[in-house]
Write an enzyme that holds these catalytic residues in place. Sequence first.
Site, PDB file in Angstrom:
ATOM      1  N   MET A  10     -15.781  -0.194  27.386  1.00  0.00           N
ATOM      2  CA  MET A  10     -16.197   1.112  27.865  1.00  0.00           C
ATOM      3  C   MET A  10     -15.631   1.224  29.276  1.00  0.00           C
ATOM      4  SD  MET A  10     -17.570   3.887  27.087  1.00  0.00           S
ATOM      5  CE  MET A  10     -18.679   3.774  25.697  1.00  0.00           C
ATOM      6  N   GLY A  37     -10.097  -0.083  26.683  1.00  0.00           N
ATOM      7  CA  GLY A  37      -9.729  -1.421  26.217  1.00  0.00           C
ATOM      8  C   GLY A  37      -8.323  -1.302  25.656  1.00  0.00           C
ATOM      9  N   LYS A  38      -7.463  -2.256  26.016  1.00  0.00           N
ATOM     10  CA  LYS A  38      -6.061  -2.117  25.609  1.00  0.00           C
ATOM     11  C   LYS A  38      -5.910  -2.083  24.088  1.00  0.00           C
ATOM     12  CE  LYS A  38      -4.453  -4.232  29.858  1.00  0.00           C
ATOM     13  NZ  LYS A  38      -4.296  -2.947  30.560  1.00  0.00           N
ATOM     14  N   GLY A  39      -6.725  -2.877  23.387  1.00  0.00           N
ATOM     15  CA  GLY A  39      -6.625  -2.890  21.928  1.00  0.00           C
ATOM     16  C   GLY A  39      -7.003  -1.552  21.341  1.00  0.00           C
ATOM     17  N   ASN A  41      -7.196   1.322  22.812  1.00  0.00           N
ATOM     18  CA  ASN A  41      -6.268   2.377  23.233  1.00  0.00           C
ATOM     19  C   ASN A  41      -5.006   2.383  22.358  1.00  0.00           C
ATOM     20  OD1 ASN A  41      -8.022   2.915  25.331  1.00  0.00           O
ATOM     21  ND2 ASN A  41      -6.817   1.867  26.897  1.00  0.00           N
ATOM     22  N   ASP A 239      -0.513   1.592  27.083  1.00  0.00           N
ATOM     23  CA  ASP A 239      -1.098   1.442  25.743  1.00  0.00           C
ATOM     24  C   ASP A 239      -0.541   2.499  24.791  1.00  0.00           C
ATOM     25  OD1 ASP A 239      -2.631  -0.653  26.691  1.00  0.00           O
ATOM     26  OD2 ASP A 239      -4.251   0.686  27.323  1.00  0.00           O
ATOM     27  N   ASN A 263       8.288   6.611  24.979  1.00  0.00           N
ATOM     28  CA  ASN A 263       8.330   7.179  26.338  1.00  0.00           C
ATOM     29  C   ASN A 263       7.746   8.592  26.345  1.00  0.00           C
ATOM     30  OD1 ASN A 263       9.532   5.044  27.669  1.00  0.00           O
ATOM     31  ND2 ASN A 263      11.609   5.873  27.567  1.00  0.00           N
ATOM     32  N   SER A 269       0.479  11.248  27.628  1.00  0.00           N
ATOM     33  CA  SER A 269      -0.850  10.625  27.783  1.00  0.00           C
ATOM     34  C   SER A 269      -1.370  10.690  29.213  1.00  0.00           C
ATOM     35  CB  SER A 269      -0.807   9.163  27.322  1.00  0.00           C
ATOM     36  OG  SER A 269      -0.157   8.375  28.293  1.00  0.00           O
ATOM     37  N   GLY A 274      -8.674   9.796  31.716  1.00  0.00           N
ATOM     38  CA  GLY A 274      -9.157   8.859  30.690  1.00  0.00           C
ATOM     39  C   GLY A 274      -7.991   8.267  29.933  1.00  0.00           C
TER      40      GLY A 274
HETATM   41  O1  RIB Z   1      -4.701  -0.291  29.804  1.00  0.00           O
HETATM   42  C1  RIB Z   1      -5.814   0.457  30.218  1.00  0.00           C
HETATM   43  C2  RIB Z   1      -7.064  -0.244  29.814  1.00  0.00           C
HETATM   44  O2  RIB Z   1      -7.164  -1.448  30.547  1.00  0.00           O
HETATM   45  C3  RIB Z   1      -8.347   0.503  30.128  1.00  0.00           C
HETATM   46  O3  RIB Z   1      -8.746   1.356  29.092  1.00  0.00           O
HETATM   47  C4  RIB Z   1      -9.324  -0.615  30.425  1.00  0.00           C
HETATM   48  O4  RIB Z   1     -10.331  -0.742  29.481  1.00  0.00           O
HETATM   49  C5  RIB Z   1      -8.488  -1.885  30.544  1.00  0.00           C
HETATM   50  O5  RIB Z   1      -8.624  -2.660  29.432  1.00  0.00           O
END
Ligand code: RIB
Length: 293
Positions: A10, A37-39, A41, A239, A263, A269, A274
């Site tokens: 979060m 979170g990168k995953g 996203n 991401d 790209n 994005s 956010g």
């Molecule tokens: O790459 C961006 C992400 O990095 C964010 O959403 C944050 O949660 C961190 O993991």
Amino acid sequence: MITVVGSLNMDLVVEAVKRPVQGETLLGTSFSTFPGGKGSNQAVAAARLGGNVNFVGSVGLDSFGKELQDHLIKEGIRIDYINVDSVQLTGVANIILAEGDNSIIVVPGANFSLSPSHVQKVNEVLSKSKMVIIQLEILPETVERVLELCQEHKVPVLLNPAPAASCTKKMIDMATYVTPNETECVEIFGGYSDEILKKYPNKLIVTLGETGAAYYDGAEIVQVSGCKTSVVDTTGAGDTFNGAFGFAISGGYAIKEAVQFANAAASLSVEKLGAQQGMPSLADVKRRLANSN
Ligand code: RIB
């Protein structure tokens, strides 16, 4: 089918005019929470473009964990392979947006409960995937296990080595594509140069922010320019690049076209606040590509 193995956080986002220095308290201008979170996203980026996406990760038995899972379902992502940890809390990312860029501290929490044995249980899903996408906000031994299983099944893996601190040589050797940004490239390979790109033809793709991305195609260094954009928040741009690149490659694009596509997706994005709010649809990306020619 694309399978993303990675983190769910979060994002707790504070906007301020400037960053506080050590020991200082400042008043911010806004506070918001966003799924991140990168995953997660990267999974959302691929799904928005039309990808058929599975997610493998871990959350806590708390309200953030429930919210993040509900959000993935809303995005059309299969969450059957998410582990719910009754002890650890869901991961959070503390994000400060100031002076046109972000600073992030991640507390992994339940993301670090995703173990090699969890991954073993999703072996079949991995084996049926056209592409697996993974990053480094989960345990390194879990990442290495995913890479081993995918190698056995000859499933291509896109490794986004972020954050770079836990990246190993074994991971780099086993991945099909490796996509650090310039800073991560320096941390992992000791520098960013044509010589380093040349060591990993058609494999090492370095993202360069608004400049675009670069890789070596076996004959020459290919610089793929970024698209013009107006930046609101750069969180999640990398991401989006990775989710879009994985989507494009697994859909049969050649590397150069996949990088151009990614790209364009990343440029869209950053136009909203956010990590995931600005992630584009396929039609949005096609429009951006058409307008940037
Ligand atoms: O790459 C961006 C992400 O990095 C964010 O959403 C944050 O949660 C961190 O993991």
